[in-house]
Design a protein around this motif. Sequence first.
Motif, PDB file in Angstrom:
ATOM      1  N   LYS A   1     -63.371  15.352  70.230  1.00 26.76           N
ATOM      2  CA  LYS A   1     -63.232  15.169  69.088  1.00 26.76           C
ATOM      3  C   LYS A   1     -61.602  14.642  68.676  1.00 26.76           C
ATOM      4  N   LEU A   2     -61.590  13.841  67.878  1.00 23.37           N
ATOM      5  CA  LEU A   2     -60.148  13.153  67.579  1.00 23.37           C
ATOM      6  C   LEU A   2     -59.954  13.572  66.277  1.00 23.37           C
ATOM      7  N   GLU A   3     -58.458  13.887  66.017  1.00 19.95           N
ATOM      8  CA  GLU A   3     -58.148  14.133  64.582  1.00 19.95           C
ATOM      9  C   GLU A   3     -57.711  12.773  63.987  1.00 19.95           C
ATOM     10  N   ASN A   4     -57.601  11.591  64.879  1.00 22.50           N
ATOM     11  CA  ASN A   4     -57.421  10.320  64.141  1.00 22.50           C
ATOM     12  C   ASN A   4     -57.903   9.507  65.268  1.00 22.50           C
ATOM     13  N   TYR A   5     -59.064   8.540  64.788  1.00 17.50           N
ATOM     14  CA  TYR A   5     -59.640   7.406  65.637  1.00 17.50           C
ATOM     15  C   TYR A   5     -58.664   6.763  66.646  1.00 17.50           C
TER      16      TYR A   5
END
Length: 234
Positions: A203-207
């Motif tokens: 899971k990424l906070e920002n792509y």
Amino acid sequence: MKAAFVTFYKIEIYCEDAEKIEWENIKVYQESEPIEISIINKKKDHCEIILSEPVDIKRKTYISIKDKCFEVPYSNLFKTEEFNEKYYYNGFLGCRILDDKIEFRVWSPIATSIDLLLYKNGDPTFQEDPIIFNMKEKNGVFSGEVDLKYKGYFYTYKVQIYDKIEEVVDPYAKAVGINGLRAAIIDLEETNPYNWQEDKYVKLENYVDAVIYEISIRDISSNENSNIKKGVSF
């Protein structure tokens, strides 16, 4: 001289010296059948032709004036809200396997007919006569259904648009055969590896933080450390 449909009823014609042309002599045809003209609006740099009935986009339209005859394209009409309201569709497209049947749907308002062609093999270089099913159209969407026994087969569409007939792959296909020339009838959930549902993704906070690699399957499987049983066989 340039002409184009801007609505299902209206053609706009642009040309030099538009005021000098005898627009009363103009004729409009769908294929070889004449279409009645309701109104002719003469403008300074162009002329508007209003038809008495809506144009059938499945047939080519031509304009004839004096000794000249040319086709009127529909490209501008396809961009209009009128076209969108008539043929808009937001339902399922492609191929899906249901409990008791396999369903196919493809959107093509200008197609005259579409046939569904089923193949056992996903490689077109193998000689094979397809099983052919005629698809039915409703408001620009062609649909068809076949028995579940065809799961695992491959398919294409034979499409007739105006005077051309071509065999094409489904633009909404989710899986394909050799070189992408035939779509696959497949339930993707059945292809998931063991415990696939337990797989966790990062899971990424920002792509933009993702690091993505692209590599040849052949190259990565040729390394002895890959632990791939049949390396370099892709």
